[in-house]
Enzyme design. Structure first.
Site, mmCIF file in Angstrom:
data_model
loop_
_atom_site.group_PDB
_atom_site.id
_atom_site.type_symbol
_atom_site.label_atom_id
_atom_site.label_comp_id
_atom_site.label_asym_id
_atom_site.label_seq_id
_atom_site.Cartn_x
_atom_site.Cartn_y
_atom_site.Cartn_z
ATOM 1 N N ASP A 35 21.428 11.867 3.555
ATOM 2 C CA ASP A 35 20.772 13.168 3.455
ATOM 3 C C ASP A 35 19.326 12.928 3.029
ATOM 4 O O ASP A 35 19.088 12.250 2.023
ATOM 5 C CB ASP A 35 21.500 14.037 2.433
ATOM 6 C CG ASP A 35 21.051 15.490 2.458
ATOM 7 O OD1 ASP A 35 19.829 15.740 2.517
ATOM 8 O OD2 ASP A 35 21.920 16.373 2.403
ATOM 9 N N VAL A 100 22.210 24.231 8.089
ATOM 10 C CA VAL A 100 22.175 23.558 9.383
ATOM 11 C C VAL A 100 23.512 23.841 10.047
ATOM 12 O O VAL A 100 24.568 23.545 9.487
ATOM 13 C CB VAL A 100 21.945 22.035 9.242
ATOM 14 C CG1 VAL A 100 21.963 21.369 10.615
ATOM 15 C CG2 VAL A 100 20.619 21.754 8.543
ATOM 16 N N HIS A 104 29.389 19.717 9.089
ATOM 17 C CA HIS A 104 29.130 18.487 8.340
ATOM 18 C C HIS A 104 29.712 18.596 6.940
ATOM 19 O O HIS A 104 29.913 19.687 6.420
ATOM 20 C CB HIS A 104 27.632 18.162 8.278
ATOM 21 C CG HIS A 104 26.784 19.204 7.624
ATOM 22 N ND1 HIS A 104 26.447 20.396 8.235
ATOM 23 C CD2 HIS A 104 26.189 19.226 6.415
ATOM 24 C CE1 HIS A 104 25.687 21.111 7.416
ATOM 25 N NE2 HIS A 104 25.519 20.427 6.299
ATOM 26 N N HIS A 106 29.221 17.005 2.995
ATOM 27 C CA HIS A 106 28.380 16.286 2.039
ATOM 28 C C HIS A 106 29.287 15.394 1.187
ATOM 29 O O HIS A 106 30.294 15.871 0.670
ATOM 30 C CB HIS A 106 27.663 17.270 1.104
ATOM 31 C CG HIS A 106 26.740 18.197 1.800
ATOM 32 N ND1 HIS A 106 25.373 18.026 1.789
ATOM 33 C CD2 HIS A 106 26.978 19.312 2.531
ATOM 34 C CE1 HIS A 106 24.807 18.997 2.484
ATOM 35 N NE2 HIS A 106 25.765 19.785 2.947
#
Length: 142
Positions: A35, A100, A104, A106
């Site tokens: 990231d 976004v 996804h 994290h």
């Protein structure tokens, strides 16, 4: 009605190699990379190659390969940074904090007594991201 997937989103561009990233893992189904605005040292993003906005519209067949890699990355970041634990976060739609719109997860190494940094929009130095990516790749290889 849910919004359609936008193939112009930044993560789709990263997948296509149009935007550089510090990748730590990739296979036919999943890519993991650093990231650029980490909330903690070693903050890694794991996403499927398959286009989906988030968990709400993803093909259920995406989840097996995705979460197998999430686990692999979680183990590697814990080892690479000698972390006390690992936080997983996954957001769906703006009300949840998603910014976004490509599915996804994290993966953030955690340390006792160290809070997460706010998602400030401040980018990490490329050399720091490269160094952290190398540590994770090394942990994956062992």
């Amino acid at each position: 009605m849910a919004e359609a997937y936008d193939p112009g989103n930044i993560f789709a561009k990263i997948l296509r190699g149009e935007i550089p990233s510090q990748r730590v893992y990739e296979d036919d189904a999943v890519v993991a990379f650093m990231d650029v605005m980490p909330q903690g040292v070693g903050h890694t993003l794991v996403m499927p190659r398959a286009p989906s906005r988030n968990i709400l519209d993803a093909d259920p067949a995406t989840f097996g390969p995705l979460f197998a890699v999430v686990q692999k990355i979680a183990v590697a970041v814990k080892k690479a940074f000698n972390a006390d634990g690992v936080t997983l976060m996954q957001f769906n739609e703006p009300a949840s904090g998603q910014t976004v719109f490509h599915l996804h997860v994290h993966v953030i190494p955690r340390f006792e007594g160290v809070p997460l940094k706010p998602h400030s929009g401040q980018m990490e130095k490329p050399e720091v991201l490269a160094e952290n990516a190398a540590k994770i790749r090394a942990a994956l290889g062992s």
